[in-house]
Scaffold this motif. Structure first.
Motif, PDB file in Angstrom:
ATOM      1  N   GLU A 203     -46.678  23.239  -9.185  1.00  0.00           N
ATOM      2  CA  GLU A 203     -47.178  23.796  -7.927  1.00  0.00           C
ATOM      3  C   GLU A 203     -47.564  22.676  -6.962  1.00  0.00           C
ATOM      4  O   GLU A 203     -47.290  22.750  -5.763  1.00  0.00           O
ATOM      5  N   PHE A 204     -48.212  21.657  -7.478  1.00  0.00           N
ATOM      6  CA  PHE A 204     -48.641  20.518  -6.678  1.00  0.00           C
ATOM      7  C   PHE A 204     -47.436  19.811  -6.056  1.00  0.00           C
ATOM      8  O   PHE A 204     -47.413  19.521  -4.862  1.00  0.00           O
ATOM      9  N   VAL A 205     -46.430  19.559  -6.849  1.00  0.00           N
ATOM     10  CA  VAL A 205     -45.244  18.829  -6.396  1.00  0.00           C
ATOM     11  C   VAL A 205     -44.507  19.597  -5.307  1.00  0.00           C
ATOM     12  O   VAL A 205     -43.965  18.989  -4.370  1.00  0.00           O
ATOM     13  N   GLN A 206     -44.500  20.907  -5.370  1.00  0.00           N
ATOM     14  CA  GLN A 206     -43.806  21.720  -4.357  1.00  0.00           C
ATOM     15  C   GLN A 206     -44.401  21.523  -2.968  1.00  0.00           C
ATOM     16  O   GLN A 206     -43.720  21.741  -1.968  1.00  0.00           O
ATOM     17  N   LEU A 207     -45.672  21.103  -2.889  1.00  0.00           N
ATOM     18  CA  LEU A 207     -46.340  20.919  -1.605  1.00  0.00           C
ATOM     19  C   LEU A 207     -46.163  19.509  -1.025  1.00  0.00           C
ATOM     20  O   LEU A 207     -46.568  19.256   0.103  1.00  0.00           O
ATOM     21  N   LEU A 208     -45.590  18.617  -1.787  1.00  0.00           N
ATOM     22  CA  LEU A 208     -45.469  17.221  -1.361  1.00  0.00           C
ATOM     23  C   LEU A 208     -44.267  16.999  -0.446  1.00  0.00           C
ATOM     24  O   LEU A 208     -43.221  17.636  -0.613  1.00  0.00           O
ATOM     25  N   PRO A 209     -44.413  16.069   0.506  1.00  0.00           N
ATOM     26  CA  PRO A 209     -43.252  15.690   1.324  1.00  0.00           C
ATOM     27  C   PRO A 209     -42.159  15.086   0.441  1.00  0.00           C
ATOM     28  O   PRO A 209     -42.427  14.573  -0.650  1.00  0.00           O
ATOM     29  N   ASN A 210     -40.932  15.143   0.926  1.00  0.00           N
ATOM     30  CA  ASN A 210     -39.798  14.597   0.173  1.00  0.00           C
ATOM     31  C   ASN A 210     -39.716  13.085   0.227  1.00  0.00           C
ATOM     32  O   ASN A 210     -39.114  12.461  -0.639  1.00  0.00           O
ATOM     33  N   GLU A 211     -40.325  12.482   1.257  1.00  0.00           N
ATOM     34  CA  GLU A 211     -40.249  11.030   1.427  1.00  0.00           C
ATOM     35  C   GLU A 211     -41.479  10.366   0.829  1.00  0.00           C
ATOM     36  O   GLU A 211     -42.613  10.759   1.103  1.00  0.00           O
ATOM     37  N   VAL A 212     -41.248   9.352   0.035  1.00  0.00           N
ATOM     38  CA  VAL A 212     -42.354   8.589  -0.546  1.00  0.00           C
ATOM     39  C   VAL A 212     -42.000   7.109  -0.517  1.00  0.00           C
ATOM     40  O   VAL A 212     -40.881   6.717  -0.825  1.00  0.00           O
ATOM     41  N   LEU A 213     -42.957   6.307  -0.084  1.00  0.00           N
ATOM     42  CA  LEU A 213     -42.842   4.860  -0.174  1.00  0.00           C
ATOM     43  C   LEU A 213     -43.661   4.449  -1.392  1.00  0.00           C
ATOM     44  O   LEU A 213     -44.756   4.975  -1.610  1.00  0.00           O
ATOM     45  N   PHE A 214     -43.133   3.522  -2.176  1.00  0.00           N
ATOM     46  CA  PHE A 214     -43.861   3.145  -3.386  1.00  0.00           C
ATOM     47  C   PHE A 214     -43.611   1.697  -3.744  1.00  0.00           C
ATOM     48  O   PHE A 214     -42.642   1.080  -3.299  1.00  0.00           O
TER      49      PHE A 214
END
Length: 121
Positions: free
Chosen positions: A30-41
């Motif tokens: 459920e948490f992951v579904q709310l995250l933006p698709n772009e991530v800098l890491f």
């Protein structure tokens, strides 16, 4: 694969840092579904160390496993966003040390704060 590792780091970080004020009740999926698709890491020896989830000009979430090197990562994220955007938005909860490091790149004293109230049934 890297995105999943970033999500995992953020999930555990968010659950730990926000537990005292608003315990996370969402499942990982459920948490992951709310995250933006772009991530800098940033990663060290294949292990994700710092993350910043980005949506347009907003730094939606940050997390880290290393307070000593997070400021350098946060600065790189800010520079990357300013290369394509005139403004950057983010929210910094004072229970979240990484968000506070990000905030300190812009201001060290805050003249305006907002209290959050939770209503439960």
């Amino acid at each position: 694969m890297a995105y999943q590792a970033c999500c995992d780091l953020l999930f555990h970080y968010y659950r730990a840092t926000h537990h005292a004020i608003n315990p996370l009740t969402a499942t990982f999926d459920e948490f992951v579904q709310l995250l933006p698709n772009e991530v800098l890491f940033a990663s060290t020896q294949g292990t994700v160390q710092h993350v910043a989830f980005i949506e347009a000009n907003e730094i939606a979430y940050v997390s880290s496993t290393d307070p000593t090197s997070f400021a350098e990562f946060a600065l790189a994220v800010v520079k990357e966003l300013f290369a394509t955007h005139q403004t950057i938005e983010f929210e910094a909860d004072d229970v979240d040390w990484a968000a506070m490091v990000l905030k300190d790149l812009f201001v060290t004293e805050v003249s305006e704060t907002f209290d959050t109230w939770l209503c439960t049934q």
